[in-house]
Each structure stands twice: as C-alpha cells, then as structure tokens.
Design a protein around this motif. Structure first.
Motif, PDB file in Angstrom:
ATOM      1  N   GLY A   1       0.811  -1.194   0.000  1.00  4.01           N
ATOM      2  CA  GLY A   1       0.000   0.000   0.000  1.00  4.01           C
ATOM      3  C   GLY A   1       0.852   1.253   0.000  1.00  4.01           C
ATOM      4  O   GLY A   1       1.926   1.292   0.587  1.00  4.01           O
TER       5      GLY A   1
ATOM      6  N   ASP B   1      -2.896   5.706  -1.388  1.00  4.44           N
ATOM      7  CA  ASP B   1      -4.027   4.776  -1.294  1.00  4.44           C
ATOM      8  C   ASP B   1      -4.668   4.808   0.084  1.00  4.44           C
ATOM      9  O   ASP B   1      -5.890   4.795   0.222  1.00  4.44           O
ATOM     10  CB  ASP B   1      -3.566   3.351  -1.609  1.00  4.44           C
ATOM     11  N   THR B   2      -3.836   4.801   1.132  1.00  3.56           N
ATOM     12  CA  THR B   2      -4.343   4.650   2.497  1.00  3.56           C
ATOM     13  C   THR B   2      -4.508   5.963   3.233  1.00  3.56           C
ATOM     14  O   THR B   2      -4.988   5.977   4.367  1.00  3.56           O
ATOM     15  CB  THR B   2      -3.382   3.770   3.305  1.00  3.56           C
TER      16      THR B   2
ATOM     17  N   LYS C   1      -9.588   2.664  10.119  1.00  6.35           N
ATOM     18  CA  LYS C   1      -8.660   2.460   9.009  1.00  6.35           C
ATOM     19  C   LYS C   1      -9.401   2.262   7.697  1.00  6.35           C
ATOM     20  O   LYS C   1      -9.025   2.823   6.662  1.00  6.35           O
ATOM     21  CB  LYS C   1      -7.794   1.236   9.311  1.00  6.35           C
TER      22      LYS C   1
ATOM     23  N   THR D   1      -9.728   4.975   3.826  1.00  2.04           N
ATOM     24  CA  THR D   1      -9.204   4.591   2.523  1.00  2.04           C
ATOM     25  C   THR D   1     -10.200   4.942   1.429  1.00  2.04           C
ATOM     26  O   THR D   1     -11.343   5.325   1.696  1.00  2.04           O
ATOM     27  CB  THR D   1      -8.902   3.088   2.499  1.00  2.04           C
ATOM     28  N   ASN D   2      -9.773   4.789   0.169  1.00  2.00           N
ATOM     29  CA  ASN D   2     -10.592   5.120  -0.994  1.00  2.00           C
ATOM     30  C   ASN D   2     -11.061   3.854  -1.709  1.00  2.00           C
ATOM     31  O   ASN D   2     -10.450   2.795  -1.568  1.00  2.00           O
ATOM     32  CB  ASN D   2      -9.795   5.985  -1.973  1.00  2.00           C
TER      33      ASN D   2
ATOM     34  N   ARG E   1     -10.995  -1.209  -0.296  1.00  2.00           N
ATOM     35  CA  ARG E   1     -10.550  -0.654   0.982  1.00  2.00           C
ATOM     36  C   ARG E   1      -9.925  -1.722   1.867  1.00  2.00           C
ATOM     37  O   ARG E   1      -8.896  -1.497   2.505  1.00  2.00           O
ATOM     38  CB  ARG E   1     -11.730  -0.010   1.705  1.00  2.00           C
TER      39      ARG E   1
ATOM     40  N   GLN F   1      -6.498  -2.582   0.584  1.00  6.25           N
ATOM     41  CA  GLN F   1      -5.516  -1.553   0.919  1.00  6.25           C
ATOM     42  C   GLN F   1      -5.106  -1.624   2.385  1.00  6.25           C
ATOM     43  O   GLN F   1      -3.942  -1.428   2.728  1.00  6.25           O
ATOM     44  CB  GLN F   1      -6.094  -0.171   0.597  1.00  6.25           C
ATOM     45  N   CYS F   2      -6.072  -1.915   3.250  1.00  6.68           N
ATOM     46  CA  CYS F   2      -5.763  -1.975   4.682  1.00  6.68           C
ATOM     47  C   CYS F   2      -4.987  -3.228   5.053  1.00  6.68           C
ATOM     48  O   CYS F   2      -4.250  -3.232   6.048  1.00  6.68           O
ATOM     49  CB  CYS F   2      -7.059  -1.913   5.499  1.00  6.68           C
TER      50      CYS F   2
ATOM     51  N   HIS G   1       2.361  -1.517   4.457  1.00  7.65           N
ATOM     52  CA  HIS G   1       2.572  -0.095   4.193  1.00  7.65           C
ATOM     53  C   HIS G   1       3.977   0.290   4.646  1.00  7.65           C
ATOM     54  O   HIS G   1       4.327   0.149   5.817  1.00  7.65           O
ATOM     55  CB  HIS G   1       1.536   0.751   4.941  1.00  7.65           C
TER      56      HIS G   1
END
Length: 641
Positions: free
Chosen positions: A68, A72-73, A590, A594-595, A601, A604-605, A609
């Motif tokens: 990520g 993104d996050t 969290k 995110t998007n 989402r 991404q989580c 990262h």
C-alpha cells in the motif's frame, strides 16, 4: 545470502550481476526487466544469457506482492527515528531476553502446585509442548517483526496496517501493567535489604511488628487445624501485605512506598541513557543473575541432600482427576509463556535494536533453551523449599494462607534460607537480590517497550524525549503508590491469569497476521532475506497450522478452568474488552480512511505499508528482490542509514 526465496534470490543476483558487471547488460531505470541493447562480445552465448535474464526478470516481478502507498491509504509515510540507537553488542538481545528467566513467576506457587497435582513427568511434557508449539514460534515472529522493521510494538504492524489497533492495545496494556509492576521488584528488594541485618528479621520474634502469638516452631501437629503464626508469616503480613491486626484497607506499608520511589528513580535514570547503555546494564545484570542462581542451586542441593531418590519421588505423577491434568497443563503453559518476556510485545521491542542481519532464528532457540534450563532448575528449588516449609512450619493453604500469590515464594524461601547453617544472610541476599534484578530488568524492558512504541509512532515526541519520559515515570510512580496499600496489594492475585490469557490472544493474532494475511510465501521470503539463510517450508507450515491449533486448545482450556473455578475478576473482563474495543475501533477507522469500494478498501488496509528495511542498502536490495521499488513511498526525509 544464498538460498533466499529459492530461485527468486538467484534471479535477483543475476540481475544484480547484470547491473554491476563490467561486461554485462544493464537494466533500465524503472526495473521493468527489459534490458537495454548493448554490444556484446559473447556472441551466441551472450544472446542466450540475455534471453535468460529477460525470463528471470519477468519471474521476479511476477512474484511481487503489491504494498500500500500513502496515497491509497491516506496515511503519512513512516519515518525511522535516527536517534533510537542499537545494542552495543550483538549478545545484548540474548541477555535482555533471558533476564525474565529468573523472575518471581519461576519460583511461584503456580508451577509448584501444578507439579504436585501432575508430577514432573506430565509437567515437563506439557512445558516442552508449550515451548515448541507456542513460545518458540511466537518468539520468532515477534523477533522478525521488530528486527525487520526496526520499530516498536505499534509501528511494526505496518506489515498489515488494519491490525495496528492491536499495537495500540498492547501499548495500553503495558501502561496498565506498569502501574503495579514495580511492586514485583519492591518485595524482593525489601527482603534483600533486610537480609544484611546480623539477625535476619523474619527469623526472630523480637521485632516491633511481632505479636504475642509469634512462634519460631520447627515442628507442628499435622492434625491441628490451627498453628501459631511463624515469624516469617508475621514479617510478610506487617512489612509487605499490611495485614497485621488493626490495619485498614488503605493502610500503607512505608517500606513498600520507599522501595517504589527508589526503583522508579533508578528506572528514570536508566531510560534517559542511550539504548546501548541500557543493553550493557541488562547484560551485566543477566550474567550476575546466572552466577547467583547457579551458586544458590548447587548449595541448595548440597544442604538439603537432594538425591536421586528425591528426584524419583518428584517424577511420579499423582493424578486424581482429569482436572489435575488441566491444572498441570495450565501452569506449564504459564511457565512457557515466560520466554516471551514481561508485558506484551517486549520481544518486538528488544529485537528492533538488533542489527538487520542478526540470526533471530538461532537466538530464538537459544533463549527458549535457556528458559527451559533455568525453569526446570527453579522448579526443583521450589519443590525443595515447599517440602522444607511444610515439614517445619505448616501446610499451605491449611495452616498458612495469606491469600496472595506471592506468599509461597517469600514465605517458603525466606524460611529455607533462614535455616541454613552456614551464612544464611549471604544466601538470602543472593537469592532475593537475583529476584530483584530480574523484576527490575522486566520493569525496564516494559518501560523501554512503551517509550519505543511512542517515539517510533509519534514523531512529535522525539524532540521532547526527556520531558515525555519524565512525565510518564512520574504518573506511573503516583499510580504505584495505591498498590502499596493493603487493598491495592491484595488485588494483584489474579494477574497471572490475565497475563496468560492475553498472551495467547495476541499470539493467535500475530500468527494470523504474518502467515495468513501477509502470506506464507512473503513471510518466508522476508525472513530468509533478513537472516541470510534458507528457512524450510516445513517450519513455516508448522507455525501456520500447528501453532494456531495449539493456541486454540489452550484458550479453550483456560476458559474451562476460569468457568470451573468461577474466576470472574473485573480486571480480566476490562482488559479483554479494552483489547477488542481498541482493535475493532481502529479497524473501522482504518477502513473508513481509505478510498474505493469496500473490497478495495480492505485490500488496501491488509496490504503492507512502508514495509521494508530502514537501512538504505538493505532496502534497495529488498526492493530489487521483491520488485516493489515503484510501490514504496519515497519522501525527501527518508532515512539513508
């Protein structure tokens, strides 16, 4: 570096040779795997090598796992603390991890009564299983998280950011534990200081706190349900527990209060020093404890005339029901969990100060073997002290019951050393001094875990290091005063149950996060890259499947024992509720930050990262192997050291 990720490392080494070789073919700057055409003097062989490098380059990138990014996050990039330092010697991690092997838990009533129910044979089997299926795998995972990321118990969860709430729960639990943990160091300190008197106070009835019923008896009637309080019992009541006649629930022990203030001053002075100095203190303390324990152990065997027949008697099981088996297994598991250090996540913190190439796997094995050796030797000492006490003073808990988990250690061993015919003061000083050093080191390590997590996660605190540490120590000192009272001291009894339950819960989450969410292949590759050697897939599968099954059985067993014994302590419910609330709240927070849709989402989580070594050379090599250099966050303030 041989053997890292199998073919993947070999492919990367070929690509590296292509970049660095004087006659090789260079790769393009974006590392796409398409080589730039150059003149080659190798003819057909050069063309074949060029084609092979193209294929291997594509294979490397096909194995890449996308990380990520900050875009993104919507999370700030992680910036490594350049001032955090490292251990002065590579062995400091080993010694710091072994300081807890001499803690009061090893010499407590929990393990002793577990052996009395199941015998040494069953206990050793359960203890070794706990080490193999629980302590060793979790120790390795924690060492990997800390050493690979060079960060504390909160920032290390960059490997799967959605679980970062667990890191915050660990931080809160460690802070809660530190409010009372100084008491575990104060009690042996009081016994150590009092052992330098010409006449040991707990072996005399001529003290100001002694009552008219005080006794120095060496024999008693087993059939009598009441025995006059021994001088060792009255010393514990008046100096430690404040339970003498006429005391109230808020009666305070002044010896305990002075000890608490003194210990926190020592901790503050050490925490303001660099971590290299703290490592030296822990190393010297551990060596001193080793020497003290070996001396006490050998003299105890000689003085009490421990023979093979004695060991054979202890070896035989004395099972009367299936509940005895469960009780023995629980105490063995509690002992095995001691290898994971004091508090929660301390191994992550200690390993974060290692050099990146330190062999964490070998260290994990050596630390666990050390804990097993010291633990079994300590259990033999506990059996001898218990038998000696019940032969001369009274039976626990029939004749002597102070309703506190510390009573066994400080009644049985104080009486045993007081009865030594040769220099009893010296042996009492050595033994209780060893316990004091172990608990003091545990307090320092827990504080180090807290401040490391804070300074790694919150950059604004790094410039106010001295002020933050001083305020934290002041608040914890003030809260520790409550546990110097009679009521506060009595509330420490259920803490071992709390510790073992939360350790199992966190351990299960760590296994889930590293071997399932992060992925078996990626975890194995990262571990091999860090260690510089091959890790067999069997070990990874063992951690991935066997350890969770064992942890699940242990949690079921503990739940059954809590229900059977009707243990409904408020502290247990509050702590577990705090863990779940913190973890779930952060997960929701969290995901909401995110998007994309919900699936995007979650992806991404769950993606790592800024997960890479902080050292510039190791980071570049890691990015080349994993093929993720274009996916990692680059910023102007990134570390190069």
């Amino acid at each position: 570096m041989k053997g890292i990720c199998g073919e993947q490392l070999n492919n990367c080494m070929l690509l590296g040779d292509c970049e660095n070789s004087e006659h090789g073919t260079e790769l393009s700057g974006d590392f796409t795997g398409e080589p730039v055409e150059t003149e080659s003097s190798a003819g057909m062989g050069g063309s074949l090598a060029l084609a092979a490098r193209r294929v291997r380059s594509r294979q490397v990138h096909s194995m890449a796992v996308r990380s990520g990014s900050a875009y993104d996050t919507l999370e700030r990039p992680y910036r490594h603390d350049k001032c955090r330092g490292r251990w002065a010697k590579s062995a400091d991690f080993y010694f710091a991890s072994c300081t807890h092997a001499f803690s009061s838990l090893v010499f407590s009533e929990l393990s002793t009564f577990g052996i009395l129910h199941g015998g040494w044979l069953l206990f050793i089997i359960a203890y070794l299983m706990g080490m193999l299926f629980y302590s060793l795998p979790i120790f390795l995972i924690q060492a990997f998280l800390g050493q690979f990321s060079s960060s504390g118990s909160v920032s290390a969860f960059r490997v799967a950011p959605i679980f970062k709430g667990i890191g915050y729960a660990i931080l809160l639990l460690n802070l809660g534990t530190l409010t009372y943990y100084s008491i575990a160091a104060v009690v042996p300190l009081i016994y150590t200081v009092n052992s330098v008197h010409p006449v040991i106070p707990w072996m005399s009835c001529n003290n100001s706190w002694n009552t008219q019923e005080c006794s120095l008896h060496e024999n008693y009637d087993v059939d009598d349900y009441r025995v006059d309080p021994h001088s060792t019992v009255e010393f514990f009541r008046s100096t430690i527990a404040s339970t003498e006649k006429g005391s109230s629930s808020m009666s305070i022990s002044w010896s305990m209060l002075i000890g608490v203030l003194s210990i926190w001053l020592v901790v503050l002075a050490l925490l303001l020093k660099p971590v290299a100095f703290i490592g030296k203190v822990l190393r010297c303390s551990c060596v001193l404890m080793f020497a003290f324990f070996v001396a006490v152990f050998l003299y105890l065997l000689i003085h009490e005339q421990v023979t093979v027949d004695t060991l054979h008697y202890y070896w035989l099981p004395q099972l009367d029901s299936f509940d005895s088996v469960l009780a023995t297994a629980r105490t063995a598991l509690l002992m095995a969990g001691g290898a994971l250090g004091p508090g929660w996540g301390s191994i992550i913190t200690l390993s974060s100060y290692n050099n990146f190439r330190r062999d964490a796997e070998r260290l994990s094995i050596w630390v666990c073997l050390t804990h097993i050796t010291i633990g079994l030797m300590g259990l033999l000492c506990c059996n001898v002290a218990h038998d000696h006490f019940e032969d001369h003073v009274g039976m626990m808990p029939l004749h002597v019951d102070e309703k506190h988990h510390m009573q066994f250690l400080y009644l049985c061993f104080s009486y045993l050393f007081g009865r030594f015919t040769t220099t009893p003061n010296l042996w009492a000083f050595i033994f209780f001094g060893m316990i004091f050093l172990s608990e003091l080191c545990a307090l320092i390590i827990q504080m180090l875990s807290v401040i490391t997590a804070l300074f790694d996660e919150f950059e604004t605190l790094r410039s106010r290091r001295m002020l933050a540490i001083s305020l934290l120590v002041f608040c914890l000192t003030a809260s520790s005063v409550y546990f110097c009272t009679r009521l506060g001291f009595s509330q420490l009894t259920q803490l071992p149950n709390l510790a073992v339950f939360t350790h199992l819960l966190f351990s299960g989450i760590l296994v889930l996060m590293t071997t399932w969410v992060y992925g078996r292949v990626r975890f194995q590759c990262d571990l091999q890259f860090m260690l510089g050697k091959t890790i067999s897939s069997f070990k990874i599968f063992f951690i991935r499947f066997a350890t969770p099954i064992f942890l699940g059985l242990c949690l079921f067993q503990l739940t059954y024992l809590f229900t059977r014994d009707r243990i409904h302590d408020v502290l247990i419910y509050v702590s577990q509720g705090l863990i779940l609330l913190t973890a779930m709240s952060y997960m929701v927070y969290k995901v909401c930050r995110t998007n994309g849709n919900w699936r995007q989402r979650l992806q991404q989580c769950l993606a790592p990262h800024d997960w890479h070594p902080v050292d510039a050379d190791n980071r570049r090599f890691y990015e080349e192997i994993m093929g993720i250099s274009e996916m990692l966050v680059l910023d102007a303030n990134a570390n190069t050291t």
